[in-house]
Design a protein around this motif. Structure first.
Motif, PDB file in Angstrom:
ATOM      1  N   HIS A  32      42.218  -4.733 -39.380  1.00 47.24           N
ATOM      2  CA  HIS A  32      41.098  -5.621 -39.037  1.00 47.24           C
ATOM      3  C   HIS A  32      40.573  -6.363 -40.259  1.00 47.24           C
ATOM      4  O   HIS A  32      39.498  -6.959 -40.209  1.00 47.24           O
ATOM      5  CB  HIS A  32      39.974  -4.825 -38.386  1.00 47.24           C
ATOM      6  CG  HIS A  32      40.366  -4.194 -37.089  1.00 47.24           C
ATOM      7  ND1 HIS A  32      40.809  -4.932 -36.012  1.00 47.24           N
ATOM      8  CD2 HIS A  32      40.414  -2.891 -36.703  1.00 47.24           C
ATOM      9  CE1 HIS A  32      41.092  -4.118 -35.003  1.00 47.24           C
ATOM     10  NE2 HIS A  32      40.883  -2.880 -35.399  1.00 47.24           N
ATOM     11  N   HIS A  33      41.308  -6.286 -41.368  1.00 51.67           N
ATOM     12  CA  HIS A  33      41.004  -7.046 -42.594  1.00 51.67           C
ATOM     13  C   HIS A  33      39.685  -6.611 -43.242  1.00 51.67           C
ATOM     14  O   HIS A  33      38.991  -7.419 -43.851  1.00 51.67           O
ATOM     15  CB  HIS A  33      40.974  -8.552 -42.307  1.00 51.67           C
ATOM     16  CG  HIS A  33      42.080  -9.035 -41.428  1.00 51.67           C
ATOM     17  ND1 HIS A  33      43.389  -9.029 -41.837  1.00 51.67           N
ATOM     18  CD2 HIS A  33      42.075  -9.504 -40.159  1.00 51.67           C
ATOM     19  CE1 HIS A  33      44.155  -9.496 -40.859  1.00 51.67           C
ATOM     20  NE2 HIS A  33      43.389  -9.778 -39.828  1.00 51.67           N
ATOM     21  N   LEU A  34      39.355  -5.342 -43.142  1.00 58.00           N
ATOM     22  CA  LEU A  34      38.066  -4.872 -43.640  1.00 58.00           C
ATOM     23  C   LEU A  34      38.204  -3.933 -44.829  1.00 58.00           C
ATOM     24  O   LEU A  34      39.130  -3.116 -44.894  1.00 58.00           O
ATOM     25  CB  LEU A  34      37.308  -4.154 -42.527  1.00 58.00           C
ATOM     26  CG  LEU A  34      36.884  -5.012 -41.338  1.00 58.00           C
ATOM     27  CD1 LEU A  34      36.298  -4.134 -40.242  1.00 58.00           C
ATOM     28  CD2 LEU A  34      35.884  -6.083 -41.765  1.00 58.00           C
ATOM     29  N   GLY A  35      37.256  -4.044 -45.754  1.00 56.18           N
ATOM     30  CA  GLY A  35      37.181  -3.145 -46.888  1.00 56.18           C
ATOM     31  C   GLY A  35      35.738  -2.920 -47.267  1.00 56.18           C
ATOM     32  O   GLY A  35      34.863  -3.754 -46.977  1.00 56.18           O
ATOM     33  N   ALA A  67      30.460 -15.784 -49.513  1.00 54.23           N
ATOM     34  CA  ALA A  67      29.544 -14.746 -49.054  1.00 54.23           C
ATOM     35  C   ALA A  67      29.546 -14.594 -47.537  1.00 54.23           C
ATOM     36  O   ALA A  67      28.946 -13.656 -47.004  1.00 54.23           O
ATOM     37  CB  ALA A  67      28.124 -15.048 -49.541  1.00 54.23           C
ATOM     38  N   ASN A  68      30.232 -15.483 -46.829  1.00 54.37           N
ATOM     39  CA  ASN A  68      30.219 -15.392 -45.364  1.00 54.37           C
ATOM     40  C   ASN A  68      30.946 -14.162 -44.831  1.00 54.37           C
ATOM     41  O   ASN A  68      30.833 -13.830 -43.651  1.00 54.37           O
ATOM     42  CB  ASN A  68      30.805 -16.661 -44.734  1.00 54.37           C
ATOM     43  CG  ASN A  68      32.253 -16.908 -45.123  1.00 54.37           C
ATOM     44  OD1 ASN A  68      32.907 -16.062 -45.735  1.00 54.37           O
ATOM     45  ND2 ASN A  68      32.766 -18.080 -44.790  1.00 54.37           N
ATOM     46  N   GLY A  69      31.700 -13.461 -45.690  1.00 55.64           N
ATOM     47  CA  GLY A  69      32.408 -12.277 -45.235  1.00 55.64           C
ATOM     48  C   GLY A  69      31.691 -10.973 -45.524  1.00 55.64           C
ATOM     49  O   GLY A  69      32.226  -9.891 -45.259  1.00 55.64           O
ATOM     50  N   GLN A 108      30.241  -4.320 -46.894  1.00 54.63           N
ATOM     51  CA  GLN A 108      31.561  -4.501 -46.291  1.00 54.63           C
ATOM     52  C   GLN A 108      32.023  -5.936 -46.509  1.00 54.63           C
ATOM     53  O   GLN A 108      31.220  -6.872 -46.497  1.00 54.63           O
ATOM     54  CB  GLN A 108      31.493  -4.215 -44.787  1.00 54.63           C
ATOM     55  CG  GLN A 108      32.836  -4.315 -44.057  1.00 54.63           C
ATOM     56  CD  GLN A 108      32.661  -4.311 -42.550  1.00 54.63           C
ATOM     57  OE1 GLN A 108      32.297  -5.310 -41.939  1.00 54.63           O
ATOM     58  NE2 GLN A 108      32.905  -3.149 -41.939  1.00 54.63           N
ATOM     59  N   VAL A 109      33.346  -6.100 -46.707  1.00 55.15           N
ATOM     60  CA  VAL A 109      33.931  -7.434 -46.868  1.00 55.15           C
ATOM     61  C   VAL A 109      34.987  -7.646 -45.794  1.00 55.15           C
ATOM     62  O   VAL A 109      35.842  -6.781 -45.570  1.00 55.15           O
ATOM     63  CB  VAL A 109      34.568  -7.599 -48.266  1.00 55.15           C
ATOM     64  CG1 VAL A 109      35.370  -8.895 -48.337  1.00 55.15           C
ATOM     65  CG2 VAL A 109      33.502  -7.606 -49.340  1.00 55.15           C
ATOM     66  N   TYR A 110      34.919  -8.794 -45.144  1.00 57.66           N
ATOM     67  CA  TYR A 110      35.961  -9.223 -44.215  1.00 57.66           C
ATOM     68  C   TYR A 110      36.912 -10.127 -44.998  1.00 57.66           C
ATOM     69  O   TYR A 110      36.506 -11.174 -45.514  1.00 57.66           O
ATOM     70  CB  TYR A 110      35.350  -9.981 -43.042  1.00 57.66           C
ATOM     71  CG  TYR A 110      36.378 -10.566 -42.081  1.00 57.66           C
ATOM     72  CD1 TYR A 110      37.148  -9.730 -41.283  1.00 57.66           C
ATOM     73  CD2 TYR A 110      36.556 -11.937 -41.987  1.00 57.66           C
ATOM     74  CE1 TYR A 110      38.078 -10.259 -40.392  1.00 57.66           C
ATOM     75  CE2 TYR A 110      37.475 -12.471 -41.095  1.00 57.66           C
ATOM     76  CZ  TYR A 110      38.241 -11.629 -40.309  1.00 57.66           C
ATOM     77  OH  TYR A 110      39.164 -12.162 -39.435  1.00 57.66           O
ATOM     78  N   ALA A 111      38.178  -9.724 -45.104  1.00 57.01           N
ATOM     79  CA  ALA A 111      39.129 -10.432 -45.974  1.00 57.01           C
ATOM     80  C   ALA A 111      40.321 -10.924 -45.165  1.00 57.01           C
ATOM     81  O   ALA A 111      41.322 -10.220 -45.003  1.00 57.01           O
ATOM     82  CB  ALA A 111      39.585  -9.502 -47.094  1.00 57.01           C
TER      83      ALA A 111
END
Length: 594
Positions: A32-35, A67-69, A108-111
Motif C-alpha cells: 500500500h506504499h506506506l512507511g 507534504a501531501n503524503g 506516516q508517509v504515503y510513497a
C-alpha cells in the motif's frame, strides 16, 4: 537566506549539546506504499521548534508539495510526553516546548511517486529521497544525521552515504548531504568496480532488457572522462542507481550518485541504449556542474520555496551539451551518432517558434512555472536544449578565436576552481572568466544570445568546424498544414499548431478533431491525406470543436518529407578539420574515414 541560516545557527547554540539528528523509516505496508518515519531532534531550549518537509527536491525545479503524503503526525518530548503542535503552512509543523527537551517526531508517509523520483515504496523496494520522507529543522540543519531502515531481511540497501554500523543504516555530515544522497533498498542487482583509484557501484532494481556487462563496460569508460573538463574529481565513491520501470522515466543528479529511470523494455536497441548511457553521462557531469558548483540563486538550497536563478541554462543546458562530448571522447558513441543527436536538437530548435520569443535568461527564471505543451513550444524555450545550443555557439566561438587553444571547457574548469560550494556564481562571474581567458569583453555577445532570444546562424557556425546542415538530395517538397496530430482511433486530434503557420492562420488550434479535407474523410495519417495536394492549394478543413462540426479554409504551406541533416563538409579545409578535432576531441569525419 544566508542571514536566516546564521540566525538558525545562533538558535541552535542554545542547545545543551551538539548531537546527531536520527531518522528511521519502517516499511510497514509496502503493498500500500506506506512507511512510518521517526525523527529524534537533540535537546533545545527554544520556545518552539519548526519542522519541515521540503516542498521540492534537488534536481527538479518544480514545487512538488511533498507534504501531501504525510499523515498521523505526532510530537513527544524526551520522556515520551505529547507536545502540542500546529501546522503553520503547507510544509511546516510547529512544535511548542515548555522547557528544554529533545523532540521526537513520528508520522506516516504515503510513497507512490516513482516518476517524480522523490519517494516510492512497494513490495519489492523503496526509493528514498530524503526530500519526500525526512523532515528537518533549520535549527539542526547543519548537524550530523543518521538514517536507520527497518525493511524486509532479503532487501539490500545502497546509498552514496557511508554505512553507519549496519547494512541498513547510513550517516551524513548534515541534512544537506542527506537530502542529496538517495537510498535504494530492496531486491536489486549490485555490481562494484574501480577506475583510477575511485570506487563505483551500479545497483539495478527491476527486470528489463538491459545488458549489465555492457553497462559496466561503458560506465568504466565514462567515469574516466572527468579530466577532459575538470582538474579533479569531487568524490571518492559514486553510485549509479537504475530503475527498470513499468513506464516511469527520467533521471536526477545527486551529490555522489544518480538515479536513472527507464521503461524496462527501453534498454535493448542501440537507440534506446544510447539514450540510457547518455543520460548517465548527463548526470555524471552534474557531479561537477550543479553539485560542486552552481548558480548563486541555488546557494544554499531553500527547500520550501522557489529558488529563482537566471543561469539554469548553464546548470542544465551546458550539462546536456557536454554529455555528447563525453560520449564521443570516451568512444561510447560514434561521430555519426553524435551528429544525428545534434541534428535532432537543431531541427527541434528551428521548428519551435518559442525560440523567437523567450531568452535563455527568461526560461531559466521561469523554469519553476513553465507549463510545457503547445503554448510553450510557440512562446517559450527550455533550459536544456536552448542552453545546450548556446553553450555550443560559445564553445565554437572561443575555439575559433583562439585557434583551438581555448574552449568552453576552460570556462567550466574555472567555475569549478573558483566557485566551489558553498559559493555560488553569477552571470557577471561567468563574463569575468570569459574576459580573463580571452582578453575580450563578452558583454555584447551575452546580451544578444543569453539575455535576448538567441539567433544562431547554424550554417556559419557549423562551417567553422567543417560541417554543413543540408537537406538530403532525395528530399521532396510536400504540402503541410504546419501542425502535428495524433491518431485517437477514429479521428486525428491536433496536438501542436505552429504559431503563425497555415493552420494557425486558418483558426485551428490544439484539440481540434480533423474530420475531412475537401469533404473527404481524413485517414489515420495527416501527411498521407495531404499527398495529392501541393503548397499554395486552398482546402476546406472540416473539424470538430466543442462537439460541433465546423469548417475553415486553409492555404497549404510547403514543407519537406525529410529534415535537414548535419554532415561532414566534403570540402572542409585543414583548418576547419583541425578546429573540429579541438572541439570534439576526435578526427573530423573526412579524416576518420580515410
Amino acid at each position: 537566506m544566508k542571514k536566516f541560516l546564521a540566525l538558525s545557527v545562533l538558535a541552535a547554540l542554545s542547545h545543551s549539546a551538539w548531537a546527531d539528528v536520527n531518522y528511521s523509516l519502517t516499511v510497514t505496508q509496502p503493498e500500500h506504499h506506506l512507511g512510518n518515519v521517526s525523527v529524534e531532534f537533540p535537546q533545545t531550549a527554544q520556545a518552539h521548534l519548526d519542522v519541515k518537509l521540503p516542498a521540492w527536491r534537488t534536481g527538479r525545479y518544480e514545487i512538488l508539495n511533498l507534504a501531501n503524503g504525510v499523515r498521523f503526525f505526532e510530537a513527544k518530548d524526551e520522556n515520551g510526553k505529547a507536545l502540542k503542535w500546529k501546522k503553520v503552512d503547507a510544509s511546516t509543523w510547529r512544535v511548542h516546548l515548555n522547557e528544554p527537551t529533545e523532540v521526537n517526531i513520528d508520522y506516516q508517509v504515503y510513497a507512490n511517486e516513482l516518476g517524480k523520483r522523490a519517494r516510492h515504496i512497494d513490495d519489492s523496494h523503496a526509493f528514498i529521497d530524503a526530500s519526500g520522507f525526512f523532515m528537518f529543522s533549520e535549527s539542526f540543519r547543519q548537524e550530523p544525521v543518521t538514517v536507520k531502515l527497518d525493511v524486509p531481511a532479503a532487501w539490500r540497501s545502497v546509498s552514496g552515504m557511508d554505512n553507519a554500523g549496519s547494512k541498513h543504516s547510513f550517516k551524513a555530515a548534515d541534512y544537506d548531504v542527506l537530502v542529496d544522497s538517495p537510498i535504494e533498498t530492496g531486491v536489486n542487482e549490485l555490481r562494484k568496480f574501480a577506475v583510477d583509484g575511485r570506487d563505483y557501484e551500479l545497483v539495478i532494481w527491476g527486470e528489463g532488457n538491459y545488458d549489465v556487462e555492457q553497462m559496466l563496460t561503458d560506465l568504466k569508460k565514462l567515469v574516466a572522462t572527468g579530466n577532459i573538463i575538470w582538474d579533479a574529481y569531487p568524490y571518492q565513491r559514486y553510485v549509479f542507481m537504475v530503475h527498470a520501470t513499468s513506464g516511469a522515466g527520467g533521471a536526477t543528479e545527486h551529490l555522489n550518485s544518480t538515479i536513472i529511470q527507464r521503461p524496462r523494455d527501453r534498454f535493448g536497441s542501440r537507440k534506446d541504449y544510447l539514450a540510457f548511457i547518455s543520460t548517465a553521462a548527463h548526470e555524471f557531469i552534474h557531479t561537477w556542474n550543479v553539485k560542486a558548483y552552481r548558480p548563486e540563486g541555488l546557494v544554499p538550497y531553500d527547500y520550501t520555496h522557489i529558488n529563482y536563478d537566471k543561469l539554469l541554462w548553464i546548470a542544465e543546458g551546458s550539462t546536456s551539451y557536454f554529455e555528447d562530448h563525453l560520449m564521443v571522447r570516451s568512444g561510447i558513441a560514434t561521430t555519426d551518432e553524435f551528429l544525428d543527436v545534434l541534428t535532432k536538437t537543431v531541427n527541434r530548435h528551428l521548428s519551435s517558434p518559442g525560440r523567437e520569443v523567450q531568452s535563455a535568461t527568461a526560461t531559466s527564471f521561469d523554469k519553476w512555472i513553465n507549463q510545457g505543451g503547445d503554448h510553450a513550444r510557440n512562446y517559450s524555450t527550455n533550459i536544456y536544449s536552448e542552453g545546450a545550443l548556446i553553450s555550443m555557439a560559445l564553445d565554437i566561438d572561443l575555439l575559433e578565436k583562439s585557434q583551438g587553444k581555448q574552449s568552453y571547457r576552460d570556462v567550466h574548469r574555472a567555475l569549478y576552481n573558483q566557485y566551489k560550494m558553498p559559493h555560488g556564481f553569477t552571470a557577471t562571474d561567468v563574463k569575468t572568466i570569459l574576459k580573463q581567458l580571452t582578453g575580450r569583453d563578452y558583454g555584447k555577445w551575452w546580451a544578444n544570445n543569453v539575455d535576448a532570444p538567441a539567433d544562431i546562424d547554424f550554417e556559419a557556425l557549423f562551417k567553422k568546424v567543417g560541417l554543413v546542415l543540408t537537406r538530403p538530395q532525395d528530399a521532396k517538397a510536400v504540402a503541410s498544414v504546419d501542425a502535428m496530430a495524433k491518431n485517437t482511433g477514429e479521428l486525428l486530434v491536433l496536438t501542436h499548431v505552429r504559431r503563425d503557420g497555415a493552420a494557425w492562420q486558418a483558426g485551428l488550434t490544439t484539440d481540434d478533431k480533423i474530420v475531412a479535407i475537401n469533404k473527404k474523410h481524413v485517414g489515420k495519417d495527416l501527411e498521407l491525406s495531404l499527398e495529392t495536394f501541393k503548397a499554395g492549394d486552398k482546402v476546406i478543413i472540416d473539424f470538430i470543436r466543442r462537439d460541433a462540426l465546423q469548417s475553415t479554409t486553409l492555404t497549404l504551406a510547403q514543407s519537406f518529407d525529410k529534415d535537414k541533416k548535419l554532415v561532414a563538409d566534403k570540402n572542409a579545409t585543414a583548418e576547419q578539420m583541425a578546429l573540429f578535432k579541438a572541439w570534439m576531441g576526435v578526427e573530423h569525419p573526412n579524416l576518420a574515414k580515410k
